[in-house]
Write a protein that holds these residues in place. Structure first.
Motif, PDB file in Angstrom:
ATOM      1  N   ALA A  69       0.846  -1.201   0.000  1.00 45.53           N
ATOM      2  CA  ALA A  69       0.000   0.000   0.000  1.00 45.53           C
ATOM      3  C   ALA A  69       0.878   1.246   0.000  1.00 45.53           C
ATOM      4  O   ALA A  69       2.043   1.206   0.396  1.00 45.53           O
ATOM      5  CB  ALA A  69      -0.917   0.008   1.219  1.00 45.53           C
ATOM      6  N   THR A  70       0.284   2.336  -0.476  1.00 41.54           N
ATOM      7  CA  THR A  70       0.966   3.630  -0.422  1.00 41.54           C
ATOM      8  C   THR A  70       0.119   4.588   0.403  1.00 41.54           C
ATOM      9  O   THR A  70      -1.101   4.438   0.526  1.00 41.54           O
ATOM     10  CB  THR A  70       1.166   4.241  -1.826  1.00 41.54           C
ATOM     11  N   ARG A  71       0.790   5.565   0.938  1.00 36.78           N
ATOM     12  CA  ARG A  71       0.161   6.621   1.743  1.00 36.78           C
ATOM     13  C   ARG A  71       0.473   7.929   1.053  1.00 36.78           C
ATOM     14  O   ARG A  71       1.637   8.268   0.833  1.00 36.78           O
ATOM     15  CB  ARG A  71       0.765   6.584   3.148  1.00 36.78           C
ATOM     16  N   THR A  72      -0.576   8.670   0.699  1.00 36.39           N
ATOM     17  CA  THR A  72      -0.396   9.955   0.019  1.00 36.39           C
ATOM     18  C   THR A  72      -0.991  11.053   0.890  1.00 36.39           C
ATOM     19  O   THR A  72      -2.165  10.984   1.271  1.00 36.39           O
ATOM     20  CB  THR A  72      -1.098   9.949  -1.358  1.00 36.39           C
ATOM     21  N   VAL A  73      -0.170  12.049   1.204  1.00 39.09           N
ATOM     22  CA  VAL A  73      -0.608  13.183   2.019  1.00 39.09           C
ATOM     23  C   VAL A  73      -0.875  14.357   1.090  1.00 39.09           C
ATOM     24  O   VAL A  73      -0.024  14.735   0.282  1.00 39.09           O
ATOM     25  CB  VAL A  73       0.455  13.572   3.071  1.00 39.09           C
ATOM     26  N   PHE A  74      -2.079  14.929   1.196  1.00 41.32           N
ATOM     27  CA  PHE A  74      -2.447  16.097   0.400  1.00 41.32           C
ATOM     28  C   PHE A  74      -2.328  17.334   1.278  1.00 41.32           C
ATOM     29  O   PHE A  74      -2.815  17.349   2.417  1.00 41.32           O
ATOM     30  CB  PHE A  74      -3.881  15.958  -0.124  1.00 41.32           C
ATOM     31  N   PRO A  75      -1.683  18.401   0.766  1.00 39.23           N
ATOM     32  CA  PRO A  75      -1.424  19.597   1.575  1.00 39.23           C
ATOM     33  C   PRO A  75      -2.670  20.477   1.741  1.00 39.23           C
ATOM     34  O   PRO A  75      -2.755  21.572   1.179  1.00 39.23           O
ATOM     35  CB  PRO A  75      -0.319  20.311   0.799  1.00 39.23           C
ATOM     36  N   THR A  76      -3.620  19.972   2.491  1.00 39.77           N
ATOM     37  CA  THR A  76      -4.820  20.746   2.793  1.00 39.77           C
ATOM     38  C   THR A  76      -4.860  20.968   4.301  1.00 39.77           C
ATOM     39  O   THR A  76      -4.060  20.425   5.045  1.00 39.77           O
ATOM     40  CB  THR A  76      -6.090  19.978   2.354  1.00 39.77           C
ATOM     41  N   ILE A  77      -5.791  21.769   4.742  1.00 38.76           N
ATOM     42  CA  ILE A  77      -5.962  21.988   6.180  1.00 38.76           C
ATOM     43  C   ILE A  77      -7.353  21.502   6.552  1.00 38.76           C
ATOM     44  O   ILE A  77      -8.339  22.054   6.067  1.00 38.76           O
ATOM     45  CB  ILE A  77      -5.787  23.478   6.548  1.00 38.76           C
ATOM     46  N   PRO A  78      -7.475  20.473   7.368  1.00 43.91           N
ATOM     47  CA  PRO A  78      -6.408  19.611   7.864  1.00 43.91           C
ATOM     48  C   PRO A  78      -5.868  18.741   6.729  1.00 43.91           C
ATOM     49  O   PRO A  78      -6.529  18.560   5.702  1.00 43.91           O
ATOM     50  CB  PRO A  78      -7.100  18.750   8.922  1.00 43.91           C
ATOM     51  N   PRO A  79      -4.650  18.187   6.921  1.00 42.04           N
ATOM     52  CA  PRO A  79      -4.070  17.358   5.861  1.00 42.04           C
ATOM     53  C   PRO A  79      -4.955  16.158   5.547  1.00 42.04           C
ATOM     54  O   PRO A  79      -5.558  15.566   6.431  1.00 42.04           O
ATOM     55  CB  PRO A  79      -2.732  16.895   6.448  1.00 42.04           C
ATOM     56  N   ARG A  80      -5.050  15.855   4.283  1.00 40.71           N
ATOM     57  CA  ARG A  80      -5.824  14.690   3.844  1.00 40.71           C
ATOM     58  C   ARG A  80      -4.828  13.583   3.502  1.00 40.71           C
ATOM     59  O   ARG A  80      -3.842  13.816   2.804  1.00 40.71           O
ATOM     60  CB  ARG A  80      -6.654  15.045   2.619  1.00 40.71           C
ATOM     61  N   VAL A  81      -5.085  12.379   4.010  1.00 42.02           N
ATOM     62  CA  VAL A  81      -4.204  11.237   3.769  1.00 42.02           C
ATOM     63  C   VAL A  81      -5.031  10.118   3.158  1.00 42.02           C
ATOM     64  O   VAL A  81      -6.050   9.718   3.706  1.00 42.02           O
ATOM     65  CB  VAL A  81      -3.540  10.760   5.076  1.00 42.02           C
ATOM     66  N   ASP A  82      -4.591   9.653   1.996  1.00 43.48           N
ATOM     67  CA  ASP A  82      -5.242   8.529   1.324  1.00 43.48           C
ATOM     68  C   ASP A  82      -4.324   7.320   1.332  1.00 43.48           C
ATOM     69  O   ASP A  82      -3.101   7.459   1.224  1.00 43.48           O
ATOM     70  CB  ASP A  82      -5.562   8.868  -0.133  1.00 43.48           C
ATOM     71  N   TYR A  83      -4.926   6.157   1.437  1.00 39.21           N
ATOM     72  CA  TYR A  83      -4.198   4.890   1.337  1.00 39.21           C
ATOM     73  C   TYR A  83      -4.717   4.160   0.117  1.00 39.21           C
ATOM     74  O   TYR A  83      -5.916   4.189  -0.177  1.00 39.21           O
ATOM     75  CB  TYR A  83      -4.412   4.041   2.596  1.00 39.21           C
ATOM     76  N   GLU A  84      -3.792   3.520  -0.605  1.00 34.44           N
ATOM     77  CA  GLU A  84      -4.158   2.847  -1.845  1.00 34.44           C
ATOM     78  C   GLU A  84      -3.253   1.641  -2.037  1.00 34.44           C
ATOM     79  O   GLU A  84      -2.084   1.650  -1.636  1.00 34.44           O
ATOM     80  CB  GLU A  84      -3.983   3.827  -3.007  1.00 34.44           C
ATOM     81  N   LEU A  85      -3.789   0.593  -2.652  1.00 34.19           N
ATOM     82  CA  LEU A  85      -2.974  -0.578  -2.952  1.00 34.19           C
ATOM     83  C   LEU A  85      -1.994  -0.249  -4.075  1.00 34.19           C
ATOM     84  O   LEU A  85      -2.327   0.473  -5.008  1.00 34.19           O
ATOM     85  CB  LEU A  85      -3.849  -1.756  -3.389  1.00 34.19           C
ATOM     86  N   THR A  86      -0.819  -0.799  -3.964  1.00 36.24           N
ATOM     87  CA  THR A  86       0.169  -0.718  -5.039  1.00 36.24           C
ATOM     88  C   THR A  86      -0.140  -1.846  -6.032  1.00 36.24           C
ATOM     89  O   THR A  86      -1.066  -2.640  -5.820  1.00 36.24           O
ATOM     90  CB  THR A  86       1.588  -0.925  -4.483  1.00 36.24           C
ATOM     91  N   ASP A  87       0.647  -1.940  -7.080  1.00 38.37           N
ATOM     92  CA  ASP A  87       0.490  -3.069  -8.006  1.00 38.37           C
ATOM     93  C   ASP A  87       0.673  -4.391  -7.263  1.00 38.37           C
ATOM     94  O   ASP A  87      -0.076  -5.340  -7.474  1.00 38.37           O
ATOM     95  CB  ASP A  87       1.504  -2.981  -9.154  1.00 38.37           C
ATOM     96  N   LEU A  88       1.661  -4.436  -6.369  1.00 38.53           N
ATOM     97  CA  LEU A  88       1.893  -5.638  -5.571  1.00 38.53           C
ATOM     98  C   LEU A  88       0.692  -5.936  -4.679  1.00 38.53           C
ATOM     99  O   LEU A  88       0.278  -7.087  -4.538  1.00 38.53           O
ATOM    100  CB  LEU A  88       3.161  -5.467  -4.722  1.00 38.53           C
ATOM    101  N   GLY A  89       0.108  -4.896  -4.103  1.00 38.19           N
ATOM    102  CA  GLY A  89      -1.083  -5.068  -3.267  1.00 38.19           C
ATOM    103  C   GLY A  89      -2.279  -5.567  -4.060  1.00 38.19           C
ATOM    104  O   GLY A  89      -3.057  -6.394  -3.577  1.00 38.19           O
TER     105      GLY A  89
END
Length: 123
Positions: A69-89
């Motif tokens: 999985a990957t974790r992506t942080v979006f620079p918003t207030i408050p910060p938004r964090v998404d989790y997503e499967l990688t190709d391996l996932g």
């Protein structure tokens, strides 16, 4: 006497390590949920009943560490964090889904076998 099956220690360790990572119930549930697309932490937590914040954090970190999985942080207030499967996932999702489908299809047979075993007198 020669052994009939040749198992290399490193192969056994590799299989054991992967099964240990993906064999717990939270990993299977998180991978299954992320299989439908990226999700935020609280979306995952609400979708997976009974998981604590600490256990979800631990599971997500382990999935990220192992490349599932990957974790992506979006620079918003408050910060938004998404989790997503990688190709391996997503590749892992295939056997996890198959195992879950098999378990649902065979729960009755497994329970019947357990009842029969538990009711048989042991010598």
């Amino acid at each position: 006497m020669k052994p009939r099956h040749h198992h290399r220690s490193e192969d056994c360790r590799a299989v054991s390590a992967v099964l240990q990572r993906v064999g717990d119930k939270w990993t299977v549930l998180v991978v299954s949920m992320l299989g439908s697309g990226p999700m935020r932490f609280n979306e995952l937590r609400h979708a997976i009943g009974g998981i604590s914040q600490k256990m979800l954090t631990t599971t997500l970190r382990s999935l990220e560490r192992d490349g599932f999985a990957t974790r992506t942080v979006f620079p918003t207030i408050p910060p938004r964090v998404d989790y997503e499967l990688t190709d391996l996932g997503r590749e892992l999702l295939v056997p996890v889904t198959a195992l879950a489908d098999w378990a649902r299809a065979n729960t009755g047979r497994i329970n019947a076998a357990r009842e029969q075993f538990d009711s048989t007198p042991k010598q």
